[in-house]
Design an enzyme around this catalytic site. Structure first.
Site, short mmCIF file in Angstrom:
data_model
loop_
_atom_site.label_atom_id
_atom_site.label_comp_id
_atom_site.label_asym_id
_atom_site.label_seq_id
_atom_site.Cartn_x
_atom_site.Cartn_y
_atom_site.Cartn_z
N GLU A 233 -1.72 9.89 5.21
CA GLU A 233 -1.14 8.56 5.44
C GLU A 233 -0.93 8.43 6.94
OE1 GLU A 233 2.36 5.64 3.72
OE2 GLU A 233 2.79 7.77 3.92
N ASP B 114 6.76 8.69 -2.74
CA ASP B 114 6.75 8.59 -1.28
C ASP B 114 7.92 9.42 -0.73
OD1 ASP B 114 5.90 7.86 1.26
OD2 ASP B 114 6.90 5.92 1.24
N HIS C 169 -0.06 0.08 5.04
CA HIS C 169 0.44 -0.08 6.42
C HIS C 169 -0.52 -1.00 7.16
CE1 HIS C 169 3.81 2.76 6.42
NE2 HIS C 169 3.10 3.43 5.54
N ARG D 46 0.12 -20.19 1.35
CA ARG D 46 -1.06 -20.60 2.11
C ARG D 46 -1.84 -19.41 2.67
NH1 ARG D 46 2.65 -24.59 4.12
NH2 ARG D 46 2.19 -26.64 3.20
N ASP E 17 12.55 2.99 -6.87
CA ASP E 17 13.83 3.64 -6.59
C ASP E 17 14.98 2.65 -6.46
OD1 ASP E 17 13.09 2.46 -4.21
OD2 ASP E 17 13.41 4.23 -2.96
#
Length: 395
Positions: free
Chosen positions: A137, A282, A203, A235, A256
């Site tokens: 990540e 995570d 991200h 939009r 969580d």
């Protein structure tokens, strides 16, 4: 946050003879079987019980497959990104005490040489069967949506550099999270797909159209959907709409109570369906451990009342979640059917990893990875490959 009560005083006890778990509600891919049974012989689930099998009465309990976490940075005070082998093993064991019998070790953004070095260490643990692979990540993520990643170490997803990390993992790279709108992003997705590595969109500051392009190139996962990406707009729908609507995408959710409003979780389940959701933790070092100050990569994190935030800036910095808590919340707070939760916490991530022939469901021939929950969905026993990690507490 203290360890789960189910972990108190537990010792690993190896199964030396067959066992039959009987009388519980056994959750299978075809549905829940009342008064069902699971037969364990050695490290596997079998269809028939030998005459010498020990019978364990689990009446009043749910029997579900071991949990599969595809996005986890550590626990028990240990980091998968920076810890020693012993510390990484401690983190793995912490999550096993909470029902996660299969875990992918996730790293956070760092220097490329450092990440390649970590890939070497983690790949050895994957080869030994301690983890199910590696998830990178970062560093190929957007500075606009960096979350708890060091902006100074971020870089565009150059396919050559992505390939460097994949090669350093020696066949154990399972997933790479990318901001696919960055230069080289779509080409890196194609590279990962060609090498059998999951390309995850996360991200990211991508538009709807840019996200669709990445999916067409081979991306198959949404890294913690809703978090670290533009919000859903009427939009400018952004990545969330594209990720929810496409049948090829599995969406990660951190259940969580901090990362997601319950309505957002319901939205994801409604549009993606139970077959396309993967619950993740995570988790960072403090999962299954205590409040205090920790490091997430090079960044300092303060954990207070179980919520992890960067000391500088206050961004949420991963979670202290364990999957037994995610399971209980999904049923008791979110009102999801037990079968849907089992799919999201075991079967779907196992299939995504290409491991559904061995884990993810309680079927003959698969690993004897079993979790026992009481009527309140509190954890009461964990078995991994026929070995009790948390001895059954059925009184």
């Amino acid at each position: 946050m203290a360890a789960h009560p189910g972990a108190r005083g537990t010792a690993r006890s190896t199964t030396t003879h067959p066992q039959v778990l009987t009388g519980g509600q056994v959750v299978l891919p075809t549905g829940t079987v009342p008064d069902g049974r699971v037969v364990v012989d050695g490290t596997r689930i079998t269809a028939t019980a030998p005459e010498n099998a020990q019978v364990i009465d689990v009446t009043g309990h749910y029997v579900v497959p071991g949990f599969v976490d595809i996005h986890n940075h550590g626990g028990g005070g240990a980091s998968f990104t920076s810890g020693t082998v012993e510390e990484v093993l401690k983190g793995i064991h912490t999550h096993r005490l909470h029902g996660t019998t299969t875990v992918v070790a996730s790293t956070v953004t760092g220097d490329m040489d450092f990440l390649a070095q970590r890939a070497g260490l983690l790949s050895e643990l994957a080869e030994q069967g301690d983890i199910a692979g590696i998830h990178f990540e970062g560093p190929f993520i957007s500075p606009c949506r960096k979350g708890a990643h060091s902006e100074a170490l971020l870089r565009d997803p150059d396919p050559a550099e992505v390939r460097k990390l994949v090669d350093a993992a020696r066949g154990q790279a399972k997933m790479v999270t990318l901001a696919t709108e960055l230069p080289g992003g779509v080409d890196s997705v194609r590279l990962l797909a060609e090498h059998g590595v999951i390309a995850a969109i996360g991200h990211t500051d991508a538009t709807y159209e840019q996200t669709v392009e990445a999916i067409e190139a081979g991306a198959t996962v949404a890294t913690h959907l809703f978090n670290a990406m533009p919000t859903l707009g009427h939009r400018a729908p952004g990545p969330i709409a594209a990720l929810l609507e496409d049948e090829r995408i599995t969406v990660e959710l951190i259940n969580d109570g901090t990362h997601l409003h319950p309505a957002s979780l319901q939205l994801a389940f409604h549009h993606a369906g139970a077959g396309r959701v993967a619950f993740i933790t995570d988790a960072m070092d403090a999962a299954g451990f205590v409040d205090g100050t920790y490091m997430l990569g090079p960044l300092e994190v303060e954990v207070s009342e179980g919520v992890a935030r960067l000391v500088e800036g206050g961004s949420i910095a991963g979670s202290t979640l364990t999957l037994d808590r995610a399971f209980k919340r999904a049923v008791t707070v979110d009102g999801l059917p037990v079968e849907d939760v089992v799919a999201a916490i075991s079967a779907n991530p196992a299939r995504l990893l290409g491991m559904d022939d061995t884990v993810g469901s309680l079927e003959p021939g698969k690993d004897a990875d079993v979790v026992i929950l009481d009527e309140h969905f509190d954890l009461k026993g964990v078995m991994r490959r026929g070995e009790w990690v948390v001895d059954p507490q059925l009184g």
